[in-house]
Design an enzyme around this catalytic site. Structure first.
Site, PDB file in Angstrom:
ATOM      1  N   ILE A   6       0.850  -1.196   0.000  1.00 51.04           N
ATOM      2  CA  ILE A   6       0.000   0.000   0.000  1.00 51.04           C
ATOM      3  C   ILE A   6       0.882   1.242   0.000  1.00 51.04           C
ATOM      4  O   ILE A   6       1.712   1.418   0.901  1.00 51.04           O
ATOM      5  CB  ILE A   6      -0.926   0.003   1.244  1.00 51.04           C
ATOM      6  CG1 ILE A   6      -1.816  -1.245   1.229  1.00 51.04           C
ATOM      7  CG2 ILE A   6      -1.773   1.282   1.293  1.00 51.04           C
ATOM      8  CD1 ILE A   6      -2.619  -1.476   2.498  1.00 51.04           C
ATOM      9  N   ASN A  75      -2.270   4.324  -3.383  1.00 47.03           N
ATOM     10  CA  ASN A  75      -3.102   5.258  -2.623  1.00 47.03           C
ATOM     11  C   ASN A  75      -2.424   6.609  -2.393  1.00 47.03           C
ATOM     12  O   ASN A  75      -3.098   7.620  -2.233  1.00 47.03           O
ATOM     13  CB  ASN A  75      -3.451   4.606  -1.274  1.00 47.03           C
ATOM     14  CG  ASN A  75      -3.976   5.608  -0.265  1.00 47.03           C
ATOM     15  OD1 ASN A  75      -5.136   5.985  -0.293  1.00 47.03           O
ATOM     16  ND2 ASN A  75      -3.100   6.075   0.631  1.00 47.03           N
ATOM     17  N   TYR A 142      -4.401  18.108  -9.827  1.00 49.70           N
ATOM     18  CA  TYR A 142      -5.052  16.956  -9.166  1.00 49.70           C
ATOM     19  C   TYR A 142      -6.063  16.295 -10.106  1.00 49.70           C
ATOM     20  O   TYR A 142      -6.079  15.067 -10.251  1.00 49.70           O
ATOM     21  CB  TYR A 142      -5.734  17.438  -7.882  1.00 49.70           C
ATOM     22  CG  TYR A 142      -6.299  16.329  -7.028  1.00 49.70           C
ATOM     23  CD1 TYR A 142      -5.458  15.476  -6.319  1.00 49.70           C
ATOM     24  CD2 TYR A 142      -7.680  16.140  -6.919  1.00 49.70           C
ATOM     25  CE1 TYR A 142      -5.977  14.458  -5.520  1.00 49.70           C
ATOM     26  CE2 TYR A 142      -8.205  15.128  -6.118  1.00 49.70           C
ATOM     27  CZ  TYR A 142      -7.347  14.290  -5.420  1.00 49.70           C
ATOM     28  OH  TYR A 142      -7.864  13.281  -4.632  1.00 49.70           O
ATOM     29  N   LYS A 146      -5.637  12.443 -11.582  1.00 49.20           N
ATOM     30  CA  LYS A 146      -6.605  11.361 -11.347  1.00 49.20           C
ATOM     31  C   LYS A 146      -7.177  10.861 -12.678  1.00 49.20           C
ATOM     32  O   LYS A 146      -7.431   9.657 -12.833  1.00 49.20           O
ATOM     33  CB  LYS A 146      -7.714  11.822 -10.399  1.00 49.20           C
ATOM     34  CG  LYS A 146      -7.217  12.095  -8.965  1.00 49.20           C
ATOM     35  CD  LYS A 146      -6.522  10.889  -8.350  1.00 49.20           C
ATOM     36  CE  LYS A 146      -6.179  11.072  -6.880  1.00 49.20           C
ATOM     37  NZ  LYS A 146      -5.409   9.957  -6.329  1.00 49.20           N
ATOM     38  N   THR A 179      -9.849  13.409   6.205  1.00 51.80           N
ATOM     39  CA  THR A 179      -8.403  13.179   6.346  1.00 51.80           C
ATOM     40  C   THR A 179      -7.693  14.533   6.345  1.00 51.80           C
ATOM     41  O   THR A 179      -8.324  15.576   6.163  1.00 51.80           O
ATOM     42  CB  THR A 179      -7.857  12.356   5.162  1.00 51.80           C
ATOM     43  OG1 THR A 179      -7.990  13.147   3.982  1.00 51.80           O
ATOM     44  CG2 THR A 179      -8.580  11.035   4.986  1.00 51.80           C
TER      45      THR A 179
HETATM   46  N1  LIG Z   1      -9.734  12.582   1.430  1.00 58.16           N
HETATM   47  C1  LIG Z   1     -10.630  12.570   0.442  1.00 58.16           C
HETATM   48  O1  LIG Z   1     -11.729  13.124   0.552  1.00 58.16           O
HETATM   49  C2  LIG Z   1     -10.312  11.867  -0.853  1.00 58.16           C
HETATM   50  C3  LIG Z   1     -11.297  11.832  -1.832  1.00 58.16           C
HETATM   51  C4  LIG Z   1     -11.035  11.177  -3.037  1.00 58.16           C
HETATM   52  C5  LIG Z   1      -9.811  10.568  -3.241  1.00 58.16           C
HETATM   53  N2  LIG Z   1      -8.861  10.620  -2.266  1.00 58.16           N
HETATM   54  C6  LIG Z   1      -7.574   9.964  -2.537  1.00 58.16           C
HETATM   55  O2  LIG Z   1      -7.282   9.063  -1.488  1.00 58.16           O
HETATM   56  C7  LIG Z   1      -5.861   8.918  -1.358  1.00 58.16           C
HETATM   57  C8  LIG Z   1      -5.457   9.147   0.098  1.00 58.16           C
HETATM   58  O3  LIG Z   1      -5.805  10.490   0.422  1.00 58.16           O
HETATM   59  P1  LIG Z   1      -5.984  10.973   1.951  1.00 58.16           P
HETATM   60  O4  LIG Z   1      -7.170  11.841   1.983  1.00 58.16           O
HETATM   61  O5  LIG Z   1      -5.868   9.827   2.862  1.00 58.16           O
HETATM   62  O6  LIG Z   1      -4.712  11.929   2.064  1.00 58.16           O
HETATM   63  P2  LIG Z   1      -3.666  12.166   3.255  1.00 58.16           P
HETATM   64  O7  LIG Z   1      -4.289  11.944   4.571  1.00 58.16           O
HETATM   65  O8  LIG Z   1      -3.052  13.472   2.923  1.00 58.16           O
HETATM   66  O9  LIG Z   1      -2.598  10.981   3.010  1.00 58.16           O
HETATM   67  C9  LIG Z   1      -1.809  10.969   1.861  1.00 58.16           C
HETATM   68  C10 LIG Z   1      -0.871   9.793   1.903  1.00 58.16           C
HETATM   69  O10 LIG Z   1       0.020   9.898   0.751  1.00 58.16           O
HETATM   70  C11 LIG Z   1       1.349   9.852   1.202  1.00 58.16           C
HETATM   71  N3  LIG Z   1       2.235  10.703   0.413  1.00 58.16           N
HETATM   72  C12 LIG Z   1       2.040  11.999   0.065  1.00 58.16           C
HETATM   73  N4  LIG Z   1       3.153  12.483  -0.532  1.00 58.16           N
HETATM   74  C13 LIG Z   1       4.064  11.467  -0.548  1.00 58.16           C
HETATM   75  C14 LIG Z   1       5.396  11.348  -0.995  1.00 58.16           C
HETATM   76  N5  LIG Z   1       6.070  12.389  -1.530  1.00 58.16           N
HETATM   77  N6  LIG Z   1       6.024  10.160  -0.875  1.00 58.16           N
HETATM   78  C15 LIG Z   1       5.399   9.103  -0.285  1.00 58.16           C
HETATM   79  N7  LIG Z   1       4.120   9.154   0.157  1.00 58.16           N
HETATM   80  C16 LIG Z   1       3.462  10.334   0.047  1.00 58.16           C
HETATM   81  C17 LIG Z   1       1.317  10.373   2.637  1.00 58.16           C
HETATM   82  O11 LIG Z   1       2.421   9.853   3.364  1.00 58.16           O
HETATM   83  P3  LIG Z   1       3.616  10.754   3.996  1.00 58.16           P
HETATM   84  O12 LIG Z   1       3.132  12.141   4.167  1.00 58.16           O
HETATM   85  O13 LIG Z   1       3.935  10.033   5.264  1.00 58.16           O
HETATM   86  O14 LIG Z   1       4.719  10.630   2.979  1.00 58.16           O
HETATM   87  C18 LIG Z   1       0.007   9.796   3.149  1.00 58.16           C
HETATM   88  O15 LIG Z   1       0.194   8.503   3.647  1.00 58.16           O
HETATM   89  C19 LIG Z   1      -5.229   9.931  -2.322  1.00 58.16           C
HETATM   90  O16 LIG Z   1      -4.866   9.284  -3.525  1.00 58.16           O
HETATM   91  C20 LIG Z   1      -6.385  10.898  -2.587  1.00 58.16           C
HETATM   92  O17 LIG Z   1      -6.240  11.542  -3.829  1.00 58.16           O
HETATM   93  C21 LIG Z   1      -9.074  11.256  -1.076  1.00 58.16           C
END
Ligand SMILES: NC(=O)c1ccc[n+]([C@@H]2O[C@H](COP(=O)([O-])OP(=O)(O)OC[C@H]3O[C@@H](n4cnc5c(N)ncnc54)[C@H](OP(=O)(O)O)[C@@H]3O)[C@@H](O)[C@H]2O)c1
Length: 238
Positions: A6, A75, A142, A146, A179
């Protein structure tokens, strides 16, 4: 033995996906900058070559073991830089595309390569967003990233259909989740992100899923069975 790989499992949806798989007895590895514990593999996807080298080493080692089921969930994602394109710099655009697109391509390609000799059923899941098909003022990178993931999903699924043991490749839009990403959206001013009020309202009305609920929906969908090449939106599933 089941193995789940993951990306971005340190927080948000990724951390909930890690927990779901651990609770179900899977072996898990998560790749991020700030994760912790036995499952964590330090990895920064904004540094393309270094990120690829980490995945290559980790997948090569794991492929030495016999697995009954293999799953990769792409993810990791970022919204940065939020705002009109002209407010940010080429280095930020490059980093965004590396994290949101190139890391997914890299992880998928290396997963297919390293586990090609395994007879285990294999699935690649690309976490997408409704933003793939809905334009937002301030989210050009973004939305583009996607949309790219979804096109990538469909093409790799086509390629896999011709393989002797095809890997299932799907994209899943997980819906709106509480999140750090959503907190960052709500903190924007409307000059940077024109639709900020929509997201503040969703939060104020309690309409966001918890990460655990979203992970349950994603994993429940996978457990019920998915068709390779499809893009699923959990909001269509009831
Ligand atoms: N939240 C929503 O409403 C929503 C809706 C639709 C889709 N999504 C999608 O769901 C997924 C997770 O989003 P989330 O809301 O859980 O976001 P989040 O809480 O900001 O988490 C993002 C994750 O991506 C990792 N990441 C970011 N930059 C990175 C880098 N340079 N290298 C390695 N890992 C990196 C972060 O890990 P570190 O910071 O520890 O590196 C973290 O584990 C994303 O693809 C997002 O586009 C989210």
């Amino acid at each position: 033995m089941k193995l789940a790989l993951i990306t971005g499992g340190s927080k948000g949806l990724g951390a909930a996906l890690v927990q779901w798989h651990l609770d179900q007895g899977w072996t898990v590895r998560e790749y991020s900058r700030s994760g912790q514990g036995d499952v964590h593999v330090p990895c920064d996807f904004s540094a393309q070559d270094a990120g690829a080298a980490v995945l290559e080493g980790s997948f090569a080692e794991l492929a030495q073991h016999p697995w009954d089921v293999l799953r990769l969930i792409n993810n990791a994602g970022t919204l940065d830089p939020i705002g009109p394109l002209t407010d940010s710099e080429p280095s930020q655009w490059r980093a965004h595309l590396q994290i949101n697109v190139a890391a997914c391509v890299t992880a998928t390609g290396l997963f297919l390569k390293h586990f090609s000799l395994s007879q285990a059923p294999q699935t690649v899941v690309n976490i997408s967003s409704g933003a793939a098909v809905t334009p937002y003022h301030g989210w050009s990178l973004y939305c583009a990233s996607k949309a790219a993931l979804e096109a990538f999903t469909r093409c790799v699924a086509l390629e896999q259909a011709a393989a002797p043991a095809p890997t299932t490749v799907v994209a899943i839009r997980p819906g709106v989740i509480e999140t750090g990403m959503q907190a960052a959206i709500r903190a924007q001013d409307s000059a940077h992100f024109a639709q900020v009020e929509k997201f503040r309202k969703l939060s104020a009305e309690g309409l966001l899923q918890s990460p655990a609920e979203a992970a349950q929906r994603v994993c429940g969908l996978l457990a019920r069975g998915v068709r390779s090449g499809e893009v699923y939106d959990v909001r269509d599933l009831g």
